[in-house]
Design an enzyme around this catalytic site. Structure first.
Site, PDB file in Angstrom:
ATOM      1  N   ASN A  46      39.379  45.686  40.548  1.00  0.00           N
ATOM      2  CA  ASN A  46      39.459  46.803  39.605  1.00  0.00           C
ATOM      3  C   ASN A  46      40.454  47.832  40.110  1.00  0.00           C
ATOM      4  OD1 ASN A  46      37.328  46.377  37.376  1.00  0.00           O
ATOM      5  ND2 ASN A  46      36.297  45.783  39.286  1.00  0.00           N
ATOM      6  N   GLU A  47      41.692  47.633  39.715  1.00  0.00           N
ATOM      7  CA  GLU A  47      42.771  48.493  40.181  1.00  0.00           C
ATOM      8  C   GLU A  47      42.652  49.886  39.550  1.00  0.00           C
ATOM      9  OE1 GLU A  47      44.204  47.504  42.612  1.00  0.00           O
ATOM     10  OE2 GLU A  47      45.225  45.591  42.475  1.00  0.00           O
TER      11      GLU A  47
END
Ligand code: GLP
Length: 270
Positions: free
Chosen positions: A160-161
């Site tokens: 989850n950037e």
């Protein structure tokens, strides 16, 4: 103010600092063992959420030791991994499927059908449906009892950037430049690192009943401090753990260096 109350004042997630990564891994493995045994007694499976990267390796070693030397069985364990590189088959040497077999699954008695990872080879037009089914499988199993996490230098959990929302679910994501640089050595060059991955979302992760994020080494100290002491923001996905009821951080001394209770002298921390 002593260091314990300094921790309480500045740290928004309970954070345990261990002598070493192996001490932290042993403590975590003990908790997971207790969960598996408690679930066994109830006749129910334990549902584990698992992570890849170098960070969980000492924890997996300890689970293997518990299996080999102390008879801990994984027959009643169901696992869901956080993520997989998009474009890599399960037989690719850098696939997370391969990693999990090498580091854990091949050394314990978990039934193959209990192991779940997102597929890296699902065709583009089926990705959405594949991700929806992954969410459904987690729910059908009763939800994740214990989620293990590492943290990337961008603050990501799973993949989850920055920019991932608190509500995000399993989906395909574009990997950040820093993440691809960090993986470059494994792939013999940044240009060989996949550009996309399929990852559980922040929202998926936050549904787990218990969560422990592990971090070792000085190069994680900055991002650990931002996640533990900083504002809750989608710029650092791990900061969303501040809003989870039972999330905890297990870190070693090097990774604790940027925390206020360590960085500033006692007379200043007040
Ligand atoms: C990858 C994984 C993350 C992991 C991160 C850190 O990005 N998708 O789950 O936390 O790497 O890796 P390492 O543990 O090697 O520092």
């Amino acid at each position: 103010m002593n260091r314990r109350s300094a921790a309480e004042a500045y740290e928004k997630v309970p954070t345990s600092i261990f002598e070493s990564s192996s001490a932290a891994a042993a403590s975590l493995a003990k908790e997971v063992r207790e969960l598996i045994e408690a679930r066994n007694k109830e006749g129910k499976p334990a549902i584990l959420g698992l992570a890849t990267g170098s960070t969980p390796v000492p924890f997996y070693r300890e689970l293997i030791r518990l299996h080999r030397e102390e008879g801990l069985s994984f027959k009643n364990v169901i696992t869901f991994n956080l993520d997989e590189y998009y474009g890599l088959g399960s037989d690719h040497p850098e696939s997370y499927y391969r990693f999990m077999c090498d580091q854990l699954f091949d050394h314990i008695d978990i039934p193959k059908e209990n192991i779940h990872l997102p597929s890296g080879t699902v065709p583009g037009d089926q990705v959405f449906e594949h991700c929806r089914q992954y969410e459904e499988m987690i729910d059908a199993a009763g939800g994740v009892d214990f989620q293990i996490l590492g943290i990337g230098r961008t603050g990501h959990i799973g993949f989850n950037e920055p920019g991932s929302s608190r509500e995000s679910l399993t989906r395909r994501i574009t990997l950040d430049r820093i993440t691809r640089q960090d993986a470059a050595a494994d792939f013999r060059g940044e240009e060989n690192v996949p550009r996309f991955a399929i990852t559980m979302g922040v929202g998926t992760i936050l549904r787990a009943k218990q969560i422990v994020l592990m971090a070792w080494g000085e190069n994680k100290a900055g991002v650990v401090a931002r996640a533990v002491e900083g504002p809750v923001t989608d710029a650092v996905s791990a900061s969303f753990l501040q809003d989870h009821e039972t999330a905890r951080f297990f870190i070693d001394q090097a990774a604790s260096r940027e925390l206020t209770r360590i960085k500033l002298p006692c007379w200043w921390v007040r």
